[in-house]
Motif scaffolding. Sequence first.
Motif, PDB file in Angstrom:
ATOM      1  N   THR A  63       0.816  -1.103   0.005  1.00  0.00           N
ATOM      2  CA  THR A  63       0.193   0.036   0.229  1.00  0.00           C
ATOM      3  C   THR A  63       1.041   1.418  -0.231  1.00  0.00           C
ATOM      4  O   THR A  63       1.635   1.458   0.784  1.00  0.00           O
ATOM      5  CB  THR A  63      -0.759   0.097   1.217  1.00  0.00           C
ATOM      6  OG1 THR A  63      -1.580  -1.219   1.226  1.00  0.00           O
ATOM      7  CG2 THR A  63      -2.083   1.233   1.224  1.00  0.00           C
ATOM      8  N   SER A 121      -4.963   3.352  -2.055  1.00  0.00           N
ATOM      9  CA  SER A 121      -4.971   1.738  -1.751  1.00  0.00           C
ATOM     10  C   SER A 121      -5.537   1.067  -2.686  1.00  0.00           C
ATOM     11  O   SER A 121      -4.799  -0.119  -2.365  1.00  0.00           O
ATOM     12  CB  SER A 121      -6.149   1.940  -0.556  1.00  0.00           C
ATOM     13  OG  SER A 121      -5.927   2.648   0.844  1.00  0.00           O
ATOM     14  N   ARG A 173      -6.491  -2.538   4.017  1.00  0.00           N
ATOM     15  CA  ARG A 173      -5.616  -1.400   3.792  1.00  0.00           C
ATOM     16  C   ARG A 173      -6.266  -0.086   4.464  1.00  0.00           C
ATOM     17  O   ARG A 173      -5.262   0.653   4.981  1.00  0.00           O
ATOM     18  CB  ARG A 173      -5.371  -1.296   2.198  1.00  0.00           C
ATOM     19  CG  ARG A 173      -4.666  -2.310   1.578  1.00  0.00           C
ATOM     20  CD  ARG A 173      -4.324  -2.217   0.275  1.00  0.00           C
ATOM     21  NE  ARG A 173      -3.285  -3.032  -0.390  1.00  0.00           N
ATOM     22  CZ  ARG A 173      -2.658  -3.312  -1.565  1.00  0.00           C
ATOM     23  NH1 ARG A 173      -3.513  -2.341  -2.717  1.00  0.00           N
ATOM     24  NH2 ARG A 173      -1.784  -3.855  -2.050  1.00  0.00           N
TER      25      ARG A 173
END
Length: 265
Positions: free
Chosen positions: A89, A134, A160
């Motif tokens: 991420t 994300s 995430r």
Amino acid sequence: MSDWHLQDSDLHGYAGGGLAGPPLWSVESHLGACASCRDRLASFADPEAVDTGWARLDASLDAPVPGPVERLLLLLRVPDHTARLLAATPALRLSWLVAIALTLAMTATIARLADPIVFLAAAPLLPLLGVAVSFGPGIDPTYEMALVAPIQSFRLLLLRCAAVVSANTALCALASLALPDAGPGAAGWFLPSLALTVLALLLAPRFGTVTAAVTVGVGWTALVAGLAGALFTAAGQAGTALAVALAAALLARRAATFDTTRRLR
């Protein structure tokens, strides 16, 4: 290529898959440089077993080295494939977190000199940036891998976003210490952060993470400009908490849409 050669017992152990750890690495290293030992191995080993051994060596050499975030997740017993997708991420990279920390420090300094509302209004916008990057093509470096990973798109995006919000919450909490005169009110950014994140997730399947985050951010800015400090009173915080609960319930009901609608952009 070498003045010494592997013993038959080593070659038998390697062919049968009985070697592990340093002995295995030593044998494979020698085989890579010694044609004579490779010929001896081929004379009595199952060719399929030899191919499997080389495939295992290639895979280990090509495997990426886990970064600090991935290693931390693995220590927390997060499955390796999930840890890799989370660690990729962009909003969890060190450079990103440093930039967020500097932004928060500057905002808190300005708020201390001017009005705490400056900090309370700006802090909830930062998790939205993390939500925006994300998941999506052109943004997520592991987007294609994530599509075929054994994990639902909704669960991955939720994981995430939870990681991004957690990191931002810790940074915001530290920045709040720069506003001692605000008292408990210095934490008034927390519920709006959750509300904006959940709302962005609700809009993501239809508009994509970037457009959803921008839309929610613009709406929040207009709301703060219109209601001023009312959002950060006890009544305003109660209303925000209710909005978080309702949006979370709706998000749970719409989880399937993340995998049935078009790709998140």
